[in-house]
Design a protein around this motif. Sequence first.
Motif, PDB file in Angstrom:
ATOM      1  N   TYR A 237       0.784  -1.231   0.000  1.00 22.80           N
ATOM      2  CA  TYR A 237       0.000   0.000   0.000  1.00 22.80           C
ATOM      3  C   TYR A 237       0.820   1.289   0.000  1.00 22.80           C
ATOM      4  CZ  TYR A 237      -3.815  -3.176   1.022  1.00 22.80           C
ATOM      5  OH  TYR A 237      -4.727  -4.205   0.954  1.00 22.80           O
ATOM      6  N   CYS A 238       2.113   1.198   0.236  1.00 24.27           N
ATOM      7  CA  CYS A 238       2.894   2.428   0.427  1.00 24.27           C
ATOM      8  C   CYS A 238       3.944   2.665  -0.640  1.00 24.27           C
ATOM      9  CB  CYS A 238       3.579   2.410   1.796  1.00 24.27           C
ATOM     10  SG  CYS A 238       2.454   2.157   3.194  1.00 24.27           S
ATOM     11  N   ASN A 239       4.212   1.698  -1.491  1.00 20.96           N
ATOM     12  CA  ASN A 239       5.247   1.883  -2.501  1.00 20.96           C
ATOM     13  C   ASN A 239       4.728   2.677  -3.693  1.00 20.96           C
ATOM     14  OD1 ASN A 239       7.306   0.544  -1.172  1.00 20.96           O
ATOM     15  ND2 ASN A 239       6.803  -1.453  -2.055  1.00 20.96           N
ATOM     16  N   SER A 240       5.589   3.490  -4.253  1.00 25.65           N
ATOM     17  CA  SER A 240       5.265   4.206  -5.477  1.00 25.65           C
ATOM     18  C   SER A 240       6.566   4.459  -6.215  1.00 25.65           C
ATOM     19  CB  SER A 240       4.557   5.532  -5.177  1.00 25.65           C
ATOM     20  OG  SER A 240       5.378   6.375  -4.401  1.00 25.65           O
ATOM     21  N   GLY A 241       6.478   4.683  -7.501  1.00 25.29           N
ATOM     22  CA  GLY A 241       7.687   4.911  -8.280  1.00 25.29           C
ATOM     23  C   GLY A 241       8.322   3.610  -8.728  1.00 25.29           C
ATOM     24  N   LEU A 242       9.464   3.723  -9.375  1.00 20.63           N
ATOM     25  CA  LEU A 242      10.121   2.556  -9.964  1.00 20.63           C
ATOM     26  C   LEU A 242      10.848   1.713  -8.932  1.00 20.63           C
ATOM     27  CD1 LEU A 242      11.584   4.199 -13.208  1.00 20.63           C
ATOM     28  CD2 LEU A 242       9.497   2.819 -12.968  1.00 20.63           C
ATOM     29  N   ILE A 243      11.330   2.327  -7.864  1.00 22.23           N
ATOM     30  CA  ILE A 243      12.071   1.590  -6.833  1.00 22.23           C
ATOM     31  C   ILE A 243      11.231   1.576  -5.560  1.00 22.23           C
ATOM     32  CG2 ILE A 243      14.169   1.496  -5.452  1.00 22.23           C
ATOM     33  CD1 ILE A 243      15.596   2.991  -7.695  1.00 22.23           C
ATOM     34  N   PRO A 244      10.839   0.391  -5.078  1.00 25.07           N
ATOM     35  CA  PRO A 244       9.980   0.351  -3.889  1.00 25.07           C
ATOM     36  C   PRO A 244      10.691   0.846  -2.633  1.00 25.07           C
ATOM     37  CG  PRO A 244      10.703  -1.862  -4.489  1.00 25.07           C
ATOM     38  CD  PRO A 244      11.151  -0.955  -5.598  1.00 25.07           C
ATOM     39  N   THR A 245       9.966   1.603  -1.815  1.00 28.84           N
ATOM     40  CA  THR A 245      10.507   2.029  -0.516  1.00 28.84           C
ATOM     41  C   THR A 245      10.608   0.843   0.423  1.00 28.84           C
ATOM     42  OG1 THR A 245       9.510   4.214  -0.779  1.00 28.84           O
ATOM     43  CG2 THR A 245      10.140   3.568   1.449  1.00 28.84           C
ATOM     44  N   PHE A 246       9.594  -0.041   0.369  1.00 28.95           N
ATOM     45  CA  PHE A 246       9.519  -1.192   1.274  1.00 28.95           C
ATOM     46  C   PHE A 246       9.591  -2.489   0.481  1.00 28.95           C
ATOM     47  CE2 PHE A 246       7.082   2.206   3.340  1.00 28.95           C
ATOM     48  CZ  PHE A 246       7.686   2.244   4.593  1.00 28.95           C
TER      49      PHE A 246
END
Length: 421
Positions: A237-246
Amino acid sequence: MINAMLKKAAMIAIIVSAASAVSATDLMGGGASLPGVAYVGDNFANTTPPSRLSTNIALSAGFGYMQTTPNMDSIFGIFEQNNPNHTVSYCQTGTSLGKQILLGGSGRSAYDDCRDYGASSAGFSGLVALPDFASASAPLSADDIVSFQNGNQMERTNLVQVPALGVFLTLPINIQDDWGYPISYVDLTTEDVCAIFDGNARVWTDVGVPSSDQIQVVYRSDGSGATFAFTQFLAAYCNSGLIPTFTTEELYSDAVSLSIYGGRELGAAGDMGVINTVKNTVGAIGYAGYPSVAAEPGLAYALVDGHDPANGGFINVDSNDILIDQVLGGVDDRTGLPLSTWLETSLGDGCLAMVDPEVQLQQVYPIVAFINLLTYTDNNSDPAAIQALFNEVTAGSSSLPEGYARVPSIVVANIIDNCIN
């Protein structure tokens, strides 16, 4: 030296008692802390520091460390009443260490001290190096299988894994308003949770909570199934963009860069470690099993999108949701979510089952973990006793504390009956 003498004394006591109870077996295990309240009750939370080891036999958590006994109405307490010749000892090491002790990971032994929540655990405080069982709140992975092949496979042939319990995770909090009074009711949206754990929200007013307290993020510092489930939620639910934060991991520092918190992060081992750190830190929020949080008087927790784990509904698992002869195979580089992979033929004998990780995201209350029981297919010390224990956990008549649910399945029952030898 003193602890070694205590263990030798315990072994002598068991040998002496064997003459009058030849069939008695003292099952020794450990691992995940999430099932602690269901397995052994809440006695362990009433010592200072809280006890990792719950046992009814003469084991020692280690010289100077605290230990306790299982509650009579816990799953293991009921098992002992229904099977009076058997006892169960359980050490809450955390999922990753528990798995490695069972698998035979380098330098890992059940014989080493369990200790308590005042120190990191080393083992299960067992009388022998190999345990009878372990419990893990994250399924076995392909890397775990390699650890077994390089460890205990020669002595125990193959592995057994069955999903046993589902459990709600919650977000314990310690927040004060600007007059110093505790705030006990907080309802966070999923977006708020993301902002807190991705570091964008730095004070509680950033997520609409009327407090200028700085947000302190408390995470599991040990390898944990709670972290696996929570980081899967964050990745979904929190990742966005090309590289995931989590990414979905058992170790929180592998799941996300701790630098995003700017020093506002605090690590703690086990459910009780997180709970105690939150209790003692103004502005704190963490993640832990709801049953452990509920057992702590006065500890508040946040709702998520209006959902309260105290009224989280059923944990639903369909028979098609149970995967046979599959293990975790890493994470998707684009989403950070876990992938499954098939076992190689030599280990794919129908004795390893896991709940499809996607099911953790499909429940009414949105943060759920599944707890697995692990043992060996061959050369177990008392296969019948282990089968009876596994059946009590997965299909027993004992009531469960609020926040847990059994995972009923004919597939699970068949694995227990047919694979443990």
